[in-house]
Design an enzyme around this catalytic site. Sequence first.
Site, PDB file in Angstrom:
ATOM      1  N   LYS A 295     -27.539-108.302  45.424  1.00 26.55           N
ATOM      2  CA  LYS A 295     -28.535-108.265  44.348  1.00 26.55           C
ATOM      3  C   LYS A 295     -29.646-109.220  44.770  1.00 26.55           C
ATOM      4  CE  LYS A 295     -29.984-107.017  40.236  1.00 26.55           C
ATOM      5  NZ  LYS A 295     -30.453-105.635  39.957  1.00 26.55           N
TER       6      LYS A 295
ATOM      7  N   ASP B   9     -26.724-102.382  41.706  1.00 27.90           N
ATOM      8  CA  ASP B   9     -26.891-101.404  40.615  1.00 27.90           C
ATOM      9  C   ASP B   9     -27.079-100.002  41.190  1.00 27.90           C
ATOM     10  OD1 ASP B   9     -29.290-102.363  41.619  1.00 27.90           O
ATOM     11  OD2 ASP B   9     -30.331-102.449  39.691  1.00 27.90           O
TER      12      ASP B   9
ATOM     13  N   ASP C  86     -15.003-106.359  43.395  1.00 22.81           N
ATOM     14  CA  ASP C  86     -14.010-106.098  42.350  1.00 22.81           C
ATOM     15  C   ASP C  86     -14.437-104.903  41.519  1.00 22.81           C
ATOM     16  OD1 ASP C  86     -11.817-106.565  40.586  1.00 22.81           O
ATOM     17  OD2 ASP C  86     -13.233-107.448  39.169  1.00 22.81           O
TER      18      ASP C  86
ATOM     19  N   ASP D  21     -13.029-100.577  41.783  1.00 28.04           N
ATOM     20  CA  ASP D  21     -12.445 -99.769  40.701  1.00 28.04           C
ATOM     21  C   ASP D  21     -13.204 -98.453  40.567  1.00 28.04           C
ATOM     22  OD1 ASP D  21     -10.629-101.800  40.055  1.00 28.04           O
ATOM     23  OD2 ASP D  21     -10.899-101.505  37.898  1.00 28.04           O
TER      24      ASP D  21
ATOM     25  N   TYR E  31     -15.847-116.230  41.699  1.00 30.65           N
ATOM     26  CA  TYR E  31     -14.426-116.368  41.359  1.00 30.65           C
ATOM     27  C   TYR E  31     -13.930-117.793  41.603  1.00 30.65           C
ATOM     28  CZ  TYR E  31     -12.972-111.509  40.605  1.00 30.65           C
ATOM     29  OH  TYR E  31     -12.769-110.252  40.095  1.00 30.65           O
TER      30      TYR E  31
HETATM   31  C1  IPM Z   1      -8.284-107.043  41.633  1.00 29.07           C
HETATM   32  C2  IPM Z   1      -8.027-107.564  40.246  1.00 29.07           C
HETATM   33  C3  IPM Z   1      -8.052-109.085  40.285  1.00 29.07           C
HETATM   34  C4  IPM Z   1      -9.422-109.492  40.778  1.00 29.07           C
HETATM   35  C5  IPM Z   1      -7.715-109.763  38.954  1.00 29.07           C
HETATM   36  C6  IPM Z   1      -6.377-109.333  38.420  1.00 29.07           C
HETATM   37  C7  IPM Z   1      -7.780-111.260  39.059  1.00 29.07           C
HETATM   38  O1  IPM Z   1      -8.924-107.030  39.348  1.00 29.07           O
HETATM   39  O2  IPM Z   1      -7.506-107.369  42.556  1.00 29.07           O
HETATM   40  O3  IPM Z   1      -9.245-106.291  41.802  1.00 29.07           O
HETATM   41  O4  IPM Z   1     -10.379-109.547  39.984  1.00 29.07           O
HETATM   42  O5  IPM Z   1      -9.562-109.764  41.972  1.00 29.07           O
HETATM   43 MG    MG Z   2     -10.165-105.525  40.166  1.00 33.69          MG
END
Ligand code: IPM
Ligand code: MG
Length: 357
Positions: free
Chosen positions: A191, A223, A247, A251, A142
Amino acid sequence: MVYNIALVKGDGIGPEIVSSAVKVLEKVGAKYGHEFKCTDYLAGGCAIDATGMPLPEETVEGCRNSDSVLLGAVGGPKWDTLPGNIRPEKALLGLRSALGLFTNLRPAKIYPALSGACTLRPDIVAKGFDLVMVRELTGGIYFGERGRRVGKYGDEAYDTEAYSVMEVERIARVAFETARKRRKNVVSIDKANVLETSRLWRETVHRVAEEYPDVECSDMLVDNAAMQLVRDPSRFDVVVTSNMFGDILSDEASQITGSIGLLASASLGSGKCGLYEPIHGSAPDIAGQNKANPIATILSAAMMLRYSLDLTAEADCIENAVNAAIEAGFRTADIMAGSEGTPLTCTEMTEKIIERL
Ligand code: IPM
Ligand code: MG
């Protein structure tokens, strides 16, 4: 006590969900005798519209001088075609970096009353799960060098992942300290079969692990981790990983709780000031319609009370009220699956939680 809170409502559903959390804070403040003095700051698309820049200096200063920051969400289709350095997301990354918030805590657990909204098989859901993802937040790909150039096949782009021993050590310590207060198990995700940064990550985590003989530590390739999270999430307690893997996996972890609308997060540095935000985005498709689930933001406010302001009873009070509202059957649209009736609006859900504080 008086606490200064910087509010970064942002874009899309951001203003609606942050307003919900502020109403909750007001009620908790009245109950326990605190004043939460909230000041609004612009960041993201709304800041681009107002000032031309996603993260005005005034916002950085305001956040730095506050006791803590509560953020909604940034971004939306309106700003999607802007160049990378002035995209709304830049505000979030810039704020994390400017405030030195290298740790991102993302707890994910299943609410038994919402198991119907979970996309996993019932026998997996029945085992339950309660994990916390510890994501490194100010390093890795990042923040590495990136650019465009001409390569072997013509025009190309590149992003680089770099991690220092220091960055891995400090996030590993957070993971082990977190595990000590939980079930004493850390899974470090990398990884290492391919990436040199992952090999350094793994070596460093193992070295830090020696300082925590009471905590069990193991490695898992990313993975495989993506697979294990949906196969048997109950096996995880604390998961520690890099910025980008965190990240993606957070999710995935949120989805198996039933809805991303439920997950809170805390971004912390070495000081007390943290940034608290739901892990979901700005949901432009439902923005301004009073349909958003305010729970992730309300739970983020609870995390803020717990981690930055040391208000444990007050944080428990909010979390219990959210539980009680869910147990009582109240649902916003995103968590309706398997329930009867019409979904509540964002403000109605907020009221149901406030009544239970
Ligand atoms: C998160 C989001 C952010 C990230 C984006 C919006 C930059 O997806 O906080 O998980 O990737 O960190
Ligand atoms: Mg995110």
